[in-house]
Design a protein around this motif. Structure first.
Motif, PDB file in Angstrom:
ATOM      1  N   CYS A 172       3.978   9.660  -0.276  1.00 41.09           N
ATOM      2  CA  CYS A 172       3.153   8.411  -0.416  1.00 41.09           C
ATOM      3  C   CYS A 172       1.784   8.511  -0.996  1.00 41.09           C
ATOM      4  CB  CYS A 172       3.231   7.892   1.029  1.00 41.09           C
ATOM      5  SG  CYS A 172       4.628   7.231   1.425  1.00 41.09           S
ATOM      6  N   VAL A 173       1.377   7.542  -1.546  1.00 39.41           N
ATOM      7  CA  VAL A 173      -0.319   7.441  -1.922  1.00 39.41           C
ATOM      8  C   VAL A 173      -0.699   6.205  -1.411  1.00 39.41           C
ATOM      9  CG1 VAL A 173       0.382   9.014  -4.105  1.00 39.41           C
ATOM     10  CG2 VAL A 173       0.217   6.595  -4.124  1.00 39.41           C
ATOM     11  N   LEU A 174      -1.955   6.263  -1.061  1.00 32.62           N
ATOM     12  CA  LEU A 174      -3.086   5.296  -0.865  1.00 32.62           C
ATOM     13  C   LEU A 174      -3.757   4.971  -2.008  1.00 32.62           C
ATOM     14  CD1 LEU A 174      -4.301   3.306   1.698  1.00 32.62           C
ATOM     15  CD2 LEU A 174      -5.742   5.593   1.945  1.00 32.62           C
ATOM     16  N   PHE A 175      -3.978   3.422  -2.157  1.00 31.31           N
ATOM     17  CA  PHE A 175      -4.829   3.151  -3.228  1.00 31.31           C
ATOM     18  C   PHE A 175      -5.295   1.703  -2.897  1.00 31.31           C
ATOM     19  CE2 PHE A 175      -0.841   1.418  -4.849  1.00 31.31           C
ATOM     20  CZ  PHE A 175      -0.983   0.042  -5.287  1.00 31.31           C
ATOM     21  N   ASN A 176      -6.435   1.194  -3.418  1.00 29.49           N
ATOM     22  CA  ASN A 176      -7.019  -0.156  -3.494  1.00 29.49           C
ATOM     23  C   ASN A 176      -7.214  -0.733  -4.854  1.00 29.49           C
ATOM     24  OD1 ASN A 176      -9.375   1.762  -3.575  1.00 29.49           O
ATOM     25  ND2 ASN A 176     -10.640  -0.095  -3.983  1.00 29.49           N
ATOM     26  N   ILE A 182      -9.556   9.083   2.909  1.00 31.95           N
ATOM     27  CA  ILE A 182      -9.128   9.312   4.157  1.00 31.95           C
ATOM     28  C   ILE A 182      -7.475   9.986   3.766  1.00 31.95           C
ATOM     29  CG2 ILE A 182      -7.773   7.492   4.604  1.00 31.95           C
ATOM     30  CD1 ILE A 182      -9.481   9.809   6.906  1.00 31.95           C
ATOM     31  N   ALA A 183      -6.981   9.753   2.471  1.00 34.18           N
ATOM     32  CA  ALA A 183      -5.805   9.973   2.329  1.00 34.18           C
ATOM     33  C   ALA A 183      -5.220  11.399   2.473  1.00 34.18           C
ATOM     34  CB  ALA A 183      -5.272   9.598   0.828  1.00 34.18           C
ATOM     35  N   PRO A 184      -6.046  12.374   1.830  1.00 35.02           N
ATOM     36  CA  PRO A 184      -5.553  13.849   1.872  1.00 35.02           C
ATOM     37  C   PRO A 184      -5.705  14.345   3.352  1.00 35.02           C
ATOM     38  CG  PRO A 184      -7.644  13.884   1.039  1.00 35.02           C
ATOM     39  CD  PRO A 184      -7.306  12.386   0.966  1.00 35.02           C
ATOM     40  N   PHE A 185      -6.500  13.783   4.220  1.00 34.89           N
ATOM     41  CA  PHE A 185      -6.764  14.248   5.713  1.00 34.89           C
ATOM     42  C   PHE A 185      -5.497  13.787   6.372  1.00 34.89           C
ATOM     43  CE2 PHE A 185     -11.239  14.031   4.240  1.00 34.89           C
ATOM     44  CZ  PHE A 185     -11.294  15.490   3.910  1.00 34.89           C
ATOM     45  N   ARG A 186      -5.009  12.451   6.022  1.00 37.86           N
ATOM     46  CA  ARG A 186      -3.805  11.991   6.889  1.00 37.86           C
ATOM     47  C   ARG A 186      -2.778  12.887   6.507  1.00 37.86           C
ATOM     48  NH1 ARG A 186       0.980   8.067   5.651  1.00 37.86           N
ATOM     49  NH2 ARG A 186       1.304   7.294   7.537  1.00 37.86           N
ATOM     50  N   ALA A 187      -2.623  13.360   5.133  1.00 35.71           N
ATOM     51  CA  ALA A 187      -1.593  14.311   4.807  1.00 35.71           C
ATOM     52  C   ALA A 187      -1.817  15.555   5.624  1.00 35.71           C
ATOM     53  CB  ALA A 187      -1.535  14.539   3.459  1.00 35.71           C
ATOM     54  N   MET A 188      -2.664  16.129   5.673  1.00 38.47           N
ATOM     55  CA  MET A 188      -3.185  17.345   6.450  1.00 38.47           C
ATOM     56  C   MET A 188      -2.726  17.188   8.205  1.00 38.47           C
ATOM     57  SD  MET A 188      -6.726  18.499   4.848  1.00 38.47           S
ATOM     58  CE  MET A 188      -6.836  18.562   3.054  1.00 38.47           C
ATOM     59  N   TYR A 230      -8.132   3.056   7.509  1.00 40.96           N
ATOM     60  CA  TYR A 230      -6.797   2.755   7.335  1.00 40.96           C
ATOM     61  C   TYR A 230      -6.088   4.049   8.167  1.00 40.96           C
ATOM     62  CZ  TYR A 230      -8.785   0.921   3.194  1.00 40.96           C
ATOM     63  OH  TYR A 230      -9.594   0.219   2.333  1.00 40.96           O
ATOM     64  N   PHE A 231      -5.024   3.926   8.700  1.00 40.67           N
ATOM     65  CA  PHE A 231      -4.105   4.935   9.608  1.00 40.67           C
ATOM     66  C   PHE A 231      -5.032   5.200  10.900  1.00 40.67           C
ATOM     67  CE2 PHE A 231      -3.503   6.548   5.002  1.00 40.67           C
ATOM     68  CZ  PHE A 231      -2.445   5.724   4.777  1.00 40.67           C
ATOM     69  N   SER A 232      -6.009   4.224  11.396  1.00 39.44           N
ATOM     70  CA  SER A 232      -6.853   4.534  12.598  1.00 39.44           C
ATOM     71  C   SER A 232      -6.080   4.972  13.561  1.00 39.44           C
ATOM     72  CB  SER A 232      -7.831   3.497  12.492  1.00 39.44           C
ATOM     73  OG  SER A 232      -7.117   2.507  12.842  1.00 39.44           O
ATOM     74  N   ASN A 233      -5.063   4.132  13.954  1.00 41.61           N
ATOM     75  CA  ASN A 233      -4.086   4.655  15.205  1.00 41.61           C
ATOM     76  C   ASN A 233      -3.695   5.645  15.074  1.00 41.61           C
ATOM     77  OD1 ASN A 233      -4.792   1.996  16.363  1.00 41.61           O
ATOM     78  ND2 ASN A 233      -2.962   1.116  15.344  1.00 41.61           N
ATOM     79  N   GLU A 234      -3.116   6.268  14.012  1.00 42.02           N
ATOM     80  CA  GLU A 234      -2.214   7.609  13.969  1.00 42.02           C
ATOM     81  C   GLU A 234      -3.609   8.727  13.963  1.00 42.02           C
ATOM     82  OE1 GLU A 234       0.463   9.918  10.496  1.00 42.02           O
ATOM     83  OE2 GLU A 234      -0.099   7.623  10.232  1.00 42.02           O
TER      84      GLU A 234
END
Length: 220
Positions: A65-69, A114-120, A142-146
């Motif tokens: 998955c990827v994240l974009f605006n 934040i995307a690569p850190f969520r992946a990590m 984005y992804f704050s709960n996780e």
């Protein structure tokens, strides 16, 4: 990011989700192993130049998955946002040198950086990590709960335009300027727009962090 163009492969979208106004997570079946922090190039055809997006999923997840605006003046992001599950995109194999490790580190991001850190984190690299995420609006965490569940008190949010309990007011650099607990032996990963990345790097160097311990990924 490395701009060398790998081969683009046709894939079908298995995920297409608007997670915040104008911000999307899209994904397709993972075909390749990758190291958390790496990126892929995406395009809607093979005629127009692809764009680079950091992977935001874990390296054991079934989907990549990827994240974009959406960029209003951009060519690709409005077209990606208009797709739906089952549509075709063209993706490169994962590549890049912004690589997470098990070593203690600070993760510093703004916006979709934040995307690569969520992946990590999803790849099991959350131990001994401190994450600082800066945004302009509260709906951009984005992804704050996780992230909060995975990192607990080591997850720090900074918002420059709005206020909320538990969120530090101001920019990431203002938050970091007040800290005096930086270890010179830790790694410092920075991901976001160029101005933020340069300002944060310079701030860390002024606080005594060796240049070689700072790893930067700039988003354009």
């Amino acid at each position: 990011m490395n701009t060398q163009t790998p081969e683009l492969l046709e894939v079908k979208l298995t995920r297409h989700e608007e997670i915040s106004p104008g911000v999307y997570v899209i994904g397709f079946r993972r075909r390749h192993d990758f190291s958390p922090g790496q990126a892929v190039k995406l395009g809607i055809d093979k005629k127009h130049p692809p764009r680079i997006y950091s992977i935001c999923s874990g390296n054991q997840d079934d989907e990549l998955c990827v994240l974009f605006n959406i960029k209003d003046d951009g060519f690709l992001t409005p077209r990606l946002a208009a797709l739906t599950i089952g549509d075709t995109v063209y993706a490169s194999p994962p590549y890049g040198t912004f690589l997470g490790t098990e070593e203690p580190a600070w993760w510093i991001a703004t916006g979709t950086g934040i995307a690569p850190f969520r992946a990590m984190l999803r790849s099991g690299m959350g131990r001994s990590k401190i994450l600082v995420h800066g945004v302009r609006r509260l709906n951009q965490f984005y992804f704050s709960n996780e992230l909060a569940e995975g990192l607990g008190d080591n997850y720090h949010r900074c918002c420059s335009a709005e206020r909320m309990d538990g969120v530090h007011p101001g920019r990431v650099t203002a938050f970091l300027e007040k800290r005096d607990d930086f270890s010179k032996d830790w790694k410092y990963y920075i991901c976001g727009q160029a101005q933020m990345a340069v300002e944060t790097r310079d701030l860390l160097i002024e606080k005594g962090i060796p240049f070689e311990n700072i790893v930067t990924e700039i988003y354009f």
